[in-house]
Write an enzyme that holds these catalytic residues in place. Structure first.
Site, short mmCIF file in Angstrom:
data_model
loop_
_atom_site.label_atom_id
_atom_site.label_comp_id
_atom_site.label_asym_id
_atom_site.label_seq_id
_atom_site.Cartn_x
_atom_site.Cartn_y
_atom_site.Cartn_z
N LYS A 122 -21.44 -16.80 40.70
CA LYS A 122 -21.95 -15.43 40.57
C LYS A 122 -23.42 -15.36 40.97
CE LYS A 122 -19.14 -14.23 36.49
NZ LYS A 122 -18.41 -13.04 36.96
N ARG A 131 -7.70 -14.56 34.37
CA ARG A 131 -6.25 -14.34 34.48
C ARG A 131 -5.48 -15.66 34.52
NH1 ARG A 131 -7.16 -11.12 39.93
NH2 ARG A 131 -9.01 -10.67 38.70
MN MN Z 1 -15.05 -14.76 36.33
#
Ligand code: MN
Ligand code: ZN
Length: 499
Positions: free
Chosen positions: A276, A350
């Site tokens: 990120k 997920r």
């Molecule tokens: Mn993530």
């Protein structure tokens, strides 16, 4: 926090702050103040009625003003708060109003607070106690010296002119227990990521379970690998803190229903190899809020002792870039047996949830609910004040909607658009774990659905907006850490009738 309700004149209570609550319309211009105010006004020799006139106080919702007490009553400060139309008052409105009052008292550095209640609020004592404890919450553990708050609200006395029924104290105690459970979730979410990692999160769950008398099973990294939970393994293997799966259970003697709740417990999400950007990355300590909610929920369940079975499952891992981290392009075999092509290691939530959902459906739930800070796409869609949720059946959606209505938490239903499923087609594996830029919250939900097995009713809640919003220490139904617990609890409390 200690909360006492008694039939007494509010002026008889010794407290740092006295709060008088007033319904609208309040006749500010005329003589004859509402019951709790008249006596206070006499003691203040008319200063209150004078102030009410000047402030044009009508008692409408959120209208607040302070009156100097000049040593004429025991409390140093008097705060008058409007509650709005008594005909429209709901548990949700009161929970929010009392949370604000508790924040206000903390702002005044009050340790003790006396509240003069208008008549008719006794049926809402549980919501009132919840609001007070949720509102008074702060996370001050790491503040020292001048930064440490000098005072914290520890005692509230509710005084009413009405005679209280036998259940008043029980309602308040229940409210305190529920709020304490939600606050436990909030504490875990607010802890820094060097303190909360998979093992310490599991330890916190274990401490809670021991204290509450719940059964707990923890699958360690060895067991995860042995069972073939490769998705949880893949996400967690790049960290020095090994992943784990936590299963807390509440099983009453005669239960007709089994509800299972699953939470994402990414204790820190760097994005992994698909790292990120630096800005805002510190917020990723909250990426275990779904799992933290499981701890709080199970603590509340243990306190309420419903006659349905409730299980809480936490998929815990830290998503780090490392020589041993999983990569985009990897193919891993899920616990379900399906092979999954990894395309972006930042879509890790997920993956851990998928294996946890398989673990959960093997327990044959009547309703299976997962909750996770899952996608930025959901935050783009709904903003930071609402969670999104999905249901695979209309019956399940009705059940969840009813729970949302009872809790008052802001959660909006999102659609499982089948046409977007094409985004998850893979050339090398059974399925790809992430789609393209568009509809990212929906494709995440469609991916999860692949792992619920024969479960009839499945709900997926994406709590990313409210749980990560910069309102961490506030509480309101529109979010902050712990968002979702009251809704899940409402499901549990009404499961017998609904499912
Ligand atoms: Mn993530
Ligand atoms: Zn994440």
């Amino acid at each position: 926090m200690k909360i006492i309700a008694r039939t007494a004149k509010p002026l008889d209570t010794q407290a740092d702050v006295l709060c008088a609550l007033v319904f609208a319309p309040h006749a500010s211009k005329k003589a004859g103040l509402a019951a709790p105010l008249a006596a206070i006004d006499r003691a203040l020799r008319g200063a209150l009625s004078e102030a009410l006139k000047q402030e044009d106080f009508t008692g409408k919702k959120d209208q607040t003003f302070n009156v100097a007490t000049l040593g004429r009553i025991k409390a140093k400060k008097l705060v008058v708060v409007g509650l709005g139309d008594p005909a429209k008052i709901t548990a949700t409105e009161l929970r929010t109003a009392f949370a604000k009052i508790a924040r206000l008292a903390n702002g005044e550095k009050a340790k003790t607070l006396a509240i003069a209640l208008p008549d008719g609020l006794e049926p809402h004592f549980r919501a009132i106690a919840e609001g007070l404890c949720l509102g008074a919450y702060r996370f001050t553990k790491y503040l020292t010296g001048d930064r440490k708050p000098k005072a914290h609200l520890t005692q509230v006395t509710l005084s009413t002119t009405q005679k209280l029924g036998p259940s008043a104290k029980r309602s308040i105690d229940t409210g305190i227990q529920i709020a304490a459970a939600v606050n436990a979730s909030r504490d875990l979410s607010n802890e820094p990521p060097n303190v909360i990692y998979p093992q310490t999160l599991a330890q916190a769950a274990s401490d809670m379970a021991k204290e509450a008398g719940l059964k707990i099973t923890i699958l360690d990294f060895k067991e995860i690998k042995k069972r073939g939970m490769q998705l949880l393994q893949a996400v967690g293997q790049g960290s020095v803190h090994e992943p784990c799966l936590v299963h807390i259970s509440y099983v009453p003697e005669k239960s007709k229903k089994r509800l299972i709740f699953v939470g994402k417990g990414i204790t820190f999400d760097t994005g992994g190899i698909s790292i990120k950007p630096a800005a805002g990355m510190q917020e990723m300590k909250h990426d275990m809020s779904g799992a933290a909610n499981i701890v709080g929920l199970m603590q509340a369940v243990a306190a309420l002792k419903p006659d349905v079975e409730v299980h809480g499952i936490m998929a815990c891992a830290e998503n780090m870039p490392d020589g041993n981290a999983y990569r985009p392009g990897d193919v891993w075999t899920s616990y379900e047996g399906k092979t999954v092509e990894i395309v972006n290691t930042d879509a890790e939530g997920r993956l851990v949830l998928a294996d946890a959902l398989t673990y959960a459906h093997k327990l044959n739930p009547d309703v299976l609910v997962d909750n996770a800070t899952l996608t930025g796409a959901c935050v783009v869609a709904l903003g930071t004040t609402s969670s999104g949720w999905y249901a695979n059946t209309e019956e399940g959606a009705e059940i969840f909607n009813a729970a949302v209505a009872r809790s008052g938490e802001q959660m909006w239903r999102m659609p499982l658009l089948e046409e977007l499923r094409d985004q998850l087609k893979s050339d090398v594996a059974d399925i790809k774990h992430a789609g393209d830029r568009f509809g990212g919250s929906i494709t995440a939900a469609l991916f999860l659905r692949e792992f619920i097995g024969p479960t009839k009713h499945w709900i997926h809640a994406d709590i990313a907006g409210p749980a990560m919003a910069d309102r961490t220490f506030r509480w309101d139904p529109k979010g902050g850490t712990g968002h979702g617990v009251l809704t899940f609890l409402a499901m549990v409390e009404n499961a017998d009738a609904a499912v």
